[in-house]
Design an enzyme around this catalytic site. Structure first.
Site, short mmCIF file in Angstrom:
data_model
loop_
_atom_site.label_atom_id
_atom_site.label_comp_id
_atom_site.label_asym_id
_atom_site.label_seq_id
_atom_site.Cartn_x
_atom_site.Cartn_y
_atom_site.Cartn_z
N ASP A 216 17.68 15.21 3.13
CA ASP A 216 17.88 16.55 3.77
C ASP A 216 18.73 17.17 2.61
O ASP A 216 18.63 16.98 1.46
CB ASP A 216 18.66 16.19 5.02
N HIS A 239 16.86 18.66 0.10
CA HIS A 239 16.68 19.94 0.59
C HIS A 239 17.43 20.99 -0.08
O HIS A 239 17.75 22.33 0.39
CB HIS A 239 16.66 20.16 2.06
#
Ligand SMILES: *[C@@H]1O[C@H](CO)[C@@H](O)[C@H](O)[C@H]1NC(C)=O
Length: 389
Positions: A216, A239
């Site tokens: 993430d 991310h």
């Protein structure tokens, strides 16, 4: 003459400080019953050692020697009597059965502890079984953040490694004057929502020289943060570094003065991005600088997305969050998708003061493209892809 006296005085002061520090109190968790075998539940021992450390009138060291220590959820509460060094030579491991971490949402929690240093060590939350539960959409406990600092000031976290968190590896909430340096954060395999470092409502946070490989965001910056400095980060996989999601609430503190510099993104889904919910809010993001950044095969290197709305709870599709004074300077490298720059701003609150300078982002050896909606600003130097501002 006066200068020399001052110098001597300083030297004397430094000497006394060193003496004072070396004579401080030390509390070894093993002396309180902890076992470095990775099997024995050492939670109570850690708790007792902390109580002693926190009540010390002298600066105190909470010492975790080499070996593996199994601990369940633990709260290191303050305020403490003096400054504290948590020196970890070994590894803290979470229970292998994730239900044993309970439903509190945290594993290791420091709350209201000021003047704290956490030095060295590894924390291994052993999240794989929990991720499998999440991925199977079966009933799982609340995800536990690995190490959290809440309402705590004057903190240094140095040389800590965090492995396989159930969710966020490091979380700060309501903290002031925090330095995080030389951290390594790794989440392997199919691990959803494993943010590296998440910041909320914090001021004066500096994050430097960290390697973050998660599934993430490497670093996520929520509402209410200001005066952040982020430098020398190697991010990926993951991310990217995000400001957001902002504007989830109608009434929300904004984000002001964030710098991300001298960093490298490798194979991440996004690079530097700002995301806001597409619905009413009084939030804002301003004085943001992204500079000296290398992108290597990054999905969306530069993104502002004000249409974020995962569960379709945005009837107007128009974000109330005001984004202004965002600069991008010297950002080079490769995009893994054709659109390397996206400024998808709010129709009711267009982005203003976006500045692009010396951008060179290519897609498969040719210039990438850019997308703008409700975005205003200026360009200077070379800007590839061609700016749509
Ligand atoms: C912005 O944040 C940086 C880093 O924390 C700080 O040094 C600087 O003084 C801040 N600028 C303003 C105008 O507050």
């Amino acid at each position: 003459m006066k200068m020399v006296n001052l110098k001597n005085l300083c030297a004397l002061f430094v000497f006394f400080m060193a003496f004072f520090q070396s004579s401080n109190a030390a509390y070894n968790v093993v002396s309180y019953g902890a076992r470095p075998d990775g099997q024995t539940d050492s939670t109570q021992a850690f708790q007792r050692a902390w109580t002693a450390t926190c009540s010390s009138r002298l600066p105190a060291t909470f010492y975790v020697p080499g070996g593996k220590f199994l601990i369940r959820s633990v709260v290191f509460g303050g305020p403490c009597m003096n400054r504290i060094l948590v020196q970890i030579d070994g590894t803290l491991v979470a229970p292998s059965n994730y239900w044993n971490l309970g439903n509190s949402g945290f594993w290791i929690l420091f709350i209201q502890v000021t003047r704290l240093t956490v030095y060295g060590g590894t924390i291994d939350a052993r999240g794989a079984a929990f991720w499998a539960c999440k991925n199977a959409r079966s009933s799982c406990p609340i995800a536990a953040r690995s190490i959290s600092f809440v309402a705590s000031d004057n903190i240094l976290i140095s040389g800590l490694t965090s492995i396989d968190s159930q969710t966020m590896n490091v979380a700060l909430d309501g903290c002031n004057n925090v330095r995080i340096r030389n951290m390594k954060i790794i989440a392997s395999g199919q691990s959803p929502n494993t943010d590296g470092i998440h910041l909320q409502s914090s001021t004066g946070v500096t994050i430097t020289n960290c390697i973050i490989k998660t599934r993430d965001e490497c670093i996520s910056i929520g509402p209410g943060n200001k005066n952040l400095w982020i430098e020398h980060i190697a991010c990926g996989p993951g991310h990217g570094i995000s400001i957001g999601s902002l504007g989830n609430s109608l009434i929300e503190d904004g984000v002001n003065n964030v710098t991300v510099t001298n960093s490298i993104f490798t194979g991440t889904q996004n690079g530097v991005w700002i995301k806001t919910w597409g619905r009413p809010s009084n939030g804002f993001a301003t004085n943001i600088a992204f500079r000296n950044i290398i992108m290597r095969q990054v999905g969306n290197p530069i993104v502002i997305d004000q249409k974020y709305c995962p569960y379709n709870q945005c009837p107007t599709q128009s974000s109330g969050v005001k984004i202004s004074q965002v600069s991008y300077k010297n950002i080079i490298g490769t995009s893994a998708t054709p659109v390397a720059m996206t400024f998808n701003c709010s129709p009711s609150n267009p982005c203003t003061g976006i500045r692009l300078q010396d951008i060179r982002l290519t897609y498969m050896n040719s210039p990438a493209t850019s997308f703008c909606s409700n975005a205003h600003g200026s360009n200077s130097g070379v800007v590839i892809p061609r700016s749509c501002l």
